[in-house]
Design a protein around this motif. Structure first.
Motif, PDB file in Angstrom:
ATOM      1  N   GLU A 180     -14.116  -6.149  -8.888  1.00 48.50           N
ATOM      2  CA  GLU A 180     -14.191  -4.796  -9.419  1.00 48.50           C
ATOM      3  C   GLU A 180     -15.610  -4.564  -9.939  1.00 48.50           C
ATOM      4  OE1 GLU A 180     -10.973  -4.233 -12.275  1.00 48.50           O
ATOM      5  OE2 GLU A 180      -9.790  -5.754 -11.233  1.00 48.50           O
ATOM      6  N   VAL A 181     -16.153  -3.410  -9.609  1.00 52.52           N
ATOM      7  CA  VAL A 181     -17.532  -3.110  -9.999  1.00 52.52           C
ATOM      8  C   VAL A 181     -17.533  -1.933 -10.971  1.00 52.52           C
ATOM      9  CG1 VAL A 181     -19.844  -2.537  -9.184  1.00 52.52           C
ATOM     10  CG2 VAL A 181     -18.314  -3.895  -7.738  1.00 52.52           C
ATOM     11  N   ALA A 183     -22.471 -14.959   2.105  1.00 51.90           N
ATOM     12  CA  ALA A 183     -22.904 -16.270   2.614  1.00 51.90           C
ATOM     13  C   ALA A 183     -22.664 -17.364   1.583  1.00 51.90           C
ATOM     14  CB  ALA A 183     -24.385 -16.218   2.995  1.00 51.90           C
ATOM     15  N   ARG A 184     -23.033 -17.104   0.329  1.00 58.33           N
ATOM     16  CA  ARG A 184     -22.897 -18.144  -0.702  1.00 58.33           C
ATOM     17  C   ARG A 184     -21.441 -18.296  -1.156  1.00 58.33           C
ATOM     18  NH1 ARG A 184     -27.456 -19.104  -3.902  1.00 58.33           N
ATOM     19  NH2 ARG A 184     -26.176 -20.551  -5.099  1.00 58.33           N
ATOM     20  N   ALA A 185     -20.599 -17.306  -0.876  1.00 62.91           N
ATOM     21  CA  ALA A 185     -19.191 -17.431  -1.266  1.00 62.91           C
ATOM     22  C   ALA A 185     -18.480 -18.485  -0.423  1.00 62.91           C
ATOM     23  CB  ALA A 185     -18.479 -16.093  -1.137  1.00 62.91           C
ATOM     24  N   ALA A 186     -18.968 -18.720   0.794  1.00 65.17           N
ATOM     25  CA  ALA A 186     -18.499 -19.829   1.630  1.00 65.17           C
ATOM     26  C   ALA A 186     -16.982 -19.946   1.695  1.00 65.17           C
ATOM     27  CB  ALA A 186     -19.089 -21.152   1.133  1.00 65.17           C
ATOM     28  N   GLY A 187     -16.322 -18.854   2.064  1.00 69.16           N
ATOM     29  CA  GLY A 187     -14.866 -18.939   2.194  1.00 69.16           C
ATOM     30  C   GLY A 187     -14.122 -18.347   1.015  1.00 69.16           C
ATOM     31  N   ALA A 188     -14.853 -18.043  -0.055  1.00 66.43           N
ATOM     32  CA  ALA A 188     -14.220 -17.372  -1.191  1.00 66.43           C
ATOM     33  C   ALA A 188     -14.462 -15.867  -1.102  1.00 66.43           C
ATOM     34  CB  ALA A 188     -14.748 -17.943  -2.509  1.00 66.43           C
ATOM     35  N   ASP A 189     -14.602 -15.362   0.123  1.00 58.71           N
ATOM     36  CA  ASP A 189     -14.922 -13.940   0.273  1.00 58.71           C
ATOM     37  C   ASP A 189     -13.752 -13.055  -0.141  1.00 58.71           C
ATOM     38  OD1 ASP A 189     -13.892 -15.271   2.408  1.00 58.71           O
ATOM     39  OD2 ASP A 189     -15.058 -14.228   3.934  1.00 58.71           O
ATOM     40  N   SER A 224     -28.783 -10.271 -11.126  1.00 60.88           N
ATOM     41  CA  SER A 224     -29.929  -9.884 -10.283  1.00 60.88           C
ATOM     42  C   SER A 224     -29.740 -10.280  -8.830  1.00 60.88           C
ATOM     43  CB  SER A 224     -31.215 -10.546 -10.792  1.00 60.88           C
ATOM     44  OG  SER A 224     -31.541 -10.084 -12.069  1.00 60.88           O
ATOM     45  N   HIS A 225     -29.261 -11.535  -8.610  1.00 57.13           N
ATOM     46  CA  HIS A 225     -29.259 -12.088  -7.255  1.00 57.13           C
ATOM     47  C   HIS A 225     -27.848 -12.099  -6.676  1.00 57.13           C
ATOM     48  CE1 HIS A 225     -33.396 -13.182  -7.897  1.00 57.13           C
ATOM     49  NE2 HIS A 225     -33.060 -13.816  -9.010  1.00 57.13           N
ATOM     50  N   PRO A 226     -27.617 -11.381  -5.585  1.00 60.74           N
ATOM     51  CA  PRO A 226     -26.266 -11.344  -5.007  1.00 60.74           C
ATOM     52  C   PRO A 226     -25.771 -12.732  -4.602  1.00 60.74           C
ATOM     53  CG  PRO A 226     -27.886 -10.322  -3.543  1.00 60.74           C
ATOM     54  CD  PRO A 226     -28.574 -10.566  -4.834  1.00 60.74           C
ATOM     55  N   GLY A 227     -26.700 -13.641  -4.242  1.00 63.32           N
ATOM     56  CA  GLY A 227     -26.284 -15.004  -3.911  1.00 63.32           C
ATOM     57  C   GLY A 227     -25.531 -15.645  -5.060  1.00 63.32           C
ATOM     58  N   ASN A 228     -25.956 -15.371  -6.272  1.00 68.64           N
ATOM     59  CA  ASN A 228     -25.274 -15.940  -7.439  1.00 68.64           C
ATOM     60  C   ASN A 228     -23.873 -15.371  -7.618  1.00 68.64           C
ATOM     61  OD1 ASN A 228     -27.256 -17.734  -8.253  1.00 68.64           O
ATOM     62  ND2 ASN A 228     -28.352 -16.183  -9.452  1.00 68.64           N
ATOM     63  N   ILE A 229     -23.695 -14.111  -7.211  1.00 68.18           N
ATOM     64  CA  ILE A 229     -22.342 -13.527  -7.282  1.00 68.18           C
ATOM     65  C   ILE A 229     -21.419 -14.258  -6.309  1.00 68.18           C
ATOM     66  CG2 ILE A 229     -20.978 -11.433  -6.909  1.00 68.18           C
ATOM     67  CD1 ILE A 229     -23.473  -9.814  -7.776  1.00 68.18           C
ATOM     68  N   GLY A 230     -21.935 -14.505  -5.096  1.00 67.16           N
ATOM     69  CA  GLY A 230     -21.130 -15.236  -4.115  1.00 67.16           C
ATOM     70  C   GLY A 230     -20.828 -16.657  -4.580  1.00 67.16           C
ATOM     71  N   ALA A 231     -21.846 -17.329  -5.125  1.00 63.21           N
ATOM     72  CA  ALA A 231     -21.654 -18.715  -5.591  1.00 63.21           C
ATOM     73  C   ALA A 231     -20.676 -18.750  -6.759  1.00 63.21           C
ATOM     74  CB  ALA A 231     -22.996 -19.319  -5.984  1.00 63.21           C
ATOM     75  N   PRO A 279     -24.271  -4.639 -11.112  1.00 62.60           N
ATOM     76  CA  PRO A 279     -25.048  -5.658 -10.396  1.00 62.60           C
ATOM     77  C   PRO A 279     -26.221  -4.998  -9.670  1.00 62.60           C
ATOM     78  CG  PRO A 279     -23.065  -5.109  -9.164  1.00 62.60           C
ATOM     79  CD  PRO A 279     -22.963  -4.371 -10.472  1.00 62.60           C
ATOM     80  N   LYS A 280     -27.310  -5.740  -9.515  1.00 66.63           N
ATOM     81  CA  LYS A 280     -28.489  -5.160  -8.869  1.00 66.63           C
ATOM     82  C   LYS A 280     -28.206  -4.853  -7.402  1.00 66.63           C
ATOM     83  CE  LYS A 280     -33.490  -5.787  -8.866  1.00 66.63           C
ATOM     84  NZ  LYS A 280     -34.574  -6.682  -9.325  1.00 66.63           N
ATOM     85  N   ARG A 281     -27.540  -5.795  -6.717  1.00 63.09           N
ATOM     86  CA  ARG A 281     -27.203  -5.573  -5.298  1.00 63.09           C
ATOM     87  C   ARG A 281     -25.811  -6.120  -5.023  1.00 63.09           C
ATOM     88  NH1 ARG A 281     -31.888  -8.825  -2.842  1.00 63.09           N
ATOM     89  NH2 ARG A 281     -30.349  -9.156  -1.181  1.00 63.09           N
ATOM     90  N   PHE A 282     -24.885  -5.232  -4.736  1.00 62.85           N
ATOM     91  CA  PHE A 282     -23.537  -5.639  -4.371  1.00 62.85           C
ATOM     92  C   PHE A 282     -22.810  -4.444  -3.806  1.00 62.85           C
ATOM     93  CE2 PHE A 282     -19.060  -6.563  -4.830  1.00 62.85           C
ATOM     94  CZ  PHE A 282     -19.007  -7.891  -4.439  1.00 62.85           C
ATOM     95  N   PRO A 283     -22.062  -4.619  -2.719  1.00 59.15           N
ATOM     96  CA  PRO A 283     -21.914  -5.824  -1.882  1.00 59.15           C
ATOM     97  C   PRO A 283     -23.226  -6.183  -1.171  1.00 59.15           C
ATOM     98  CG  PRO A 283     -20.351  -4.073  -1.222  1.00 59.15           C
ATOM     99  CD  PRO A 283     -21.294  -3.484  -2.200  1.00 59.15           C
ATOM    100  N   ASP A 284     -23.292  -7.426  -0.692  1.00 59.26           N
ATOM    101  CA  ASP A 284     -24.522  -7.910  -0.077  1.00 59.26           C
ATOM    102  C   ASP A 284     -24.195  -9.120   0.788  1.00 59.26           C
ATOM    103  OD1 ASP A 284     -27.763  -7.659  -0.771  1.00 59.26           O
ATOM    104  OD2 ASP A 284     -27.136  -9.669  -0.127  1.00 59.26           O
TER     105      ASP A 284
END
Lengths: 271, 271
Positions: B73-74, B60-66, B25-32, B50-55
């Motif tokens: 892959e989606v 932001a939450r990936a913090a260098g793991a971008d 649901s939350h793109p932040g969780n994908i980044g984390a 995913p509900k929202r991706f890319p986002d």
């Protein structure tokens, strides 16, 4: 700042461990750390000079662990947060001149648990960006590191809390913490040897009757099928289903076939 | 959807493990989750609907793991994300009728690593609120559970990814992954037995000279100090510092005292 009576010293080992977050910048991380702690059965959160606390973001990210936040103790200095502890462990990925000896997280968890016999133990986490200062690390007897990817060691603060609390939980329960229920509700007891063997005999008979297996040229079909079902570790209900299916096929093919009652009689007689 | 060439099959074991996030649901969780993966050396992230991706929140939450996000892959369906895998493990705290056998995370990590010899393995995580559907779990051969607090099992999605990736990393390196450097830069080699013993003799001599230790009534002072320094596991430089201090004290007290050179001579002669 607030300092409730410390009534935890006599509790379970996990209750004698303080999670101390020093100079945390983002209140969301405090909430996420509280959630991580609660999932592993830790409850004692101490905050040293947090940038923003209490804060709605902390509550939002705590997601039901708001009791941990409500009981969190807030101090102006690390010395106050470490008062009455007998051991302190500093989480640090960096290496320090004059730092205390470093241990990986799994070993540290076992060590920390053993130390709870002697009194209260603190596990100290630094600021999200700067980590712990040398002065903070030097107040601890050990540093703890998470054996992360050397090319990217940047764990989120709450993730680091989660990993350490997980290791502490496993250490506290000797690697086998109680779980709600590991049983698969649909599962039945494993089938006994003789029931599995009767299934193989039945299967072979049906394969011959169907013309699929030529007893003169068996082509290793039976050992291959034994290997497959052996890996699956058949349960008693599954044997019943498979033999019911074989009955039905056999009956259609030959007009014969064991009845379910005959099978169970048979099974009972030979046990 | 996007499907780059799968060139990872021949890489290291951790490169043959896909982290599959279903219906996040939350793109932040994908980044984390991407960040959590990268800290443990995993890189293959697959997203099912995913509900929202890319986002931006994911970045932001990936913090260098971008880089992990950029390579993600989606897919529209789980079947596409599991294509070409030979094993799939479903993370699930809940118990399912007809679900596959359940294993705790640590055991599962060892099992998953062993399976990478046979081909690509998927580790599947469900939606933040609803988890995985029964239909999704039934596409897997095993479920994996994190042995959390039975009263509060609500791990954050990225925390669950972090724990599993951590266990996979430890399993991949037999419990001892390479780290940047475990050495404490200031440390010197441990002192040898005879050097420590000469320190104790020197210490005792100074204690007597100072009047602190009465040889007629030693009150177990020496064994107590031996116990203290024994626990500390003295290093060679520390011995030099302590003996230098004892020299200075002894000289002041008695006008005598070993010179540093005499000590080293002495040490060399008796080795």
């Amino acid at each position: 700042m607030n300092r409730p009576a410390r009534s935890h010293s006599s509790g379970l080992p996990l209750d004698r461990i303080r999670v101390v977050l020093s100079h945390t910048s983002h209140p969301g991380n405090i909430g996420a750390a509280a959630r991580a702690m609660k999932t592993m059965g830790l409850s004692r959160l101490l905050l040293v000079n947090p940038k923003r606390f209490p804060d709605d973001q902390a509550v939002a990210r705590a997601a039901g662990a708001d009791d941990i936040l409500a009981q969190a103790e807030v101090y102006a200095t690390l010395d106050e947060a470490l008062a009455d502890t007998v051991h302190a462990y500093a989480l640090s990925a960096r290496h320090r001149n004059l730092g205390p000896p470093a241990m990986p997280a799994r070993l540290a968890a076992t060590d920390i648990l053993a130390r709870t016999d002697e009194g209260e133990v603190a596990l100290l986490f630094g600021n999200e960006t700067a980590g712990l200062s040398n002065a903070e690390v030097q107040r601890c007897q050990r540093t703890v590191f998470i054996p992360a990817n050397p090319e990217y060691t940047s764990l989120n603060l709450a993730s680091a809390v989660q990993l350490l609390c997980y290791e502490l939980r496993l250490a506290a329960f000797g690697g086998r913490p109680p779980v709600v229920s590991k049983a698969v509700p649909f599962a039945t007891p494993l089938a006994a040897y003789q029931d599995v063997e009767r299934f193989y005999q039945h299967l072979e008979r049906v394969m011959v009757a169907s013309g699929f297996l030529d007893p003169q040229h068996p082509r290793r079909l039976v050992p291959k099928l034994r290997r497959l079902f052996g890996r699956a570790e058949l349960e008693s209900d599954e044997i019943n289903i498979l033999r019911g299916l074989l009955d039905a096929v056999e009956h259609t093919l030959t007009g014969k076939g064991e009845s379910r009652e005959a099978r169970q009689d048979d099974s009972g007689r030979k046990q």
